[in-house]
Design a protein around this motif. Structure first.
Motif, PDB file in Angstrom:
ATOM      1  N   ALA A  60       0.825  -1.207   0.000  1.00 32.00           N
ATOM      2  CA  ALA A  60       0.000   0.000   0.000  1.00 32.00           C
ATOM      3  C   ALA A  60       0.859   1.257   0.000  1.00 32.00           C
ATOM      4  N   ILE A  80      -5.003   1.223  -2.184  1.00 33.43           N
ATOM      5  CA  ILE A  80      -5.685  -0.060  -2.028  1.00 33.43           C
ATOM      6  C   ILE A  80      -5.193  -1.057  -3.064  1.00 33.43           C
ATOM      7  N   ILE A 116     -13.938  -1.983  -0.756  1.00 38.36           N
ATOM      8  CA  ILE A 116     -13.610  -1.111  -1.883  1.00 38.36           C
ATOM      9  C   ILE A 116     -14.818  -0.279  -2.295  1.00 38.36           C
TER      10      ILE A 116
END
Length: 243
Positions: A60, A80, A116
């Protein structure tokens, strides 16, 4: 053009909402797909989750920062997409060391996808400072993030694309379709990679190879990973699949 109220703290708020929603997704998996959770526990050990966490954190921050450090106003950041790639790499290295050849990601599809879908809205409402905004456009749904410029709401595009995948996946999983039961994680990775690759053309990120930025290249890698795994699983002799 749509005026969007923005504030950096909204990103944190949506991050918390994403984690909460993902936890409910995990609870659904635990209650309704118990066999996949049992299989995961049987195949792994605590080291698996350590490798997953360390890989995701490293991926990340490394990937996000490699991109934002090349912007006109450089800074460290996280992503992400990088977390997904890093987590996969960490797990695959652990599996290689532990001599585990099967897929272990099925139980994570629902919480990851939900996270997400919710979390991307935090990127939108965080505004320009988040560095995830889209390129200028005159489309009717262009968003003004506080600088008076109409932009593609790429964060919403990604959220809606993954929400569509989530709906298709959930319906297929409930009906016992083989691709969702046996190849669900890799189908998720492939869907994520394809849609994210497309939206990257609508972001003002610095190119790294021709017209492609670092996330384009990362999505190509994730797509190849998913396709390779799916081909492997399809070619393997039939085995009882987790419920």
């Amino acid at each position: 053009m749509i005026d969007v109220p923005t504030a950096p703290w909204l990103h944190t708020l949506f991050d918390l909402a994403a984690w909460t929603a993902a936890a409910f997704g995990g609870r659904w998996v635990y209650r309704h797909r118990a066999a996949s959770v049992t299989q995961l526990a049987r195949q792994t050990s605590p080291g698996y989750f350590v490798a997953l966490a360390l890989g995701a954190a490293a991926g990340a921050w490394l990937t996000g920062s490699l991109n934002t450090l090349r912007l006109s106003t450089p800074g460290v950041s996280h992503s992400i997409a990088g977390a997904l790639a890093g987590g996969i790499l960490g797990v695959e290295l652990w599996k290689w060391r532990a001599k585990i050849t099967g897929s272990t990601g099925g139980a994570f599809v629902m919480p990851l996808c939900i996270g997400i879908v919710v979390g991307r809205w935090g990127c939108l409402f965080a505004g320009i400072a988040d560095h995830t905004y889209g390129t200028p456009t005159a489309l009717p749904w262009a968003v003004d993030l506080g600088d008076g410029i109409g932009r593609h709401p790429v964060q919403a595009y990604e959220s809606l694309a993954m929400a569509l995948f989530l709906l298709i996946y959930w319906r297929a999983l409930v009906r016992g379709h083989d691709w969702a039961v046996s190849h669900g994680f890799h189908a998720f990775v492939l869907a994520y990679a394809v849609q994210r690759f497309a939206w990257e053309f609508l972001k003002p990120y610095p190119p790294l190879l021709g017209p492609l930025n670092i996330f384009h290249l990362l999505m190509i890698g994730l797509g190849l990973y998913a396709v390779t795994w799916i081909a492997r699983l399809v070619a393997a002799p039939p085995q009882p699949a987790p419920a």
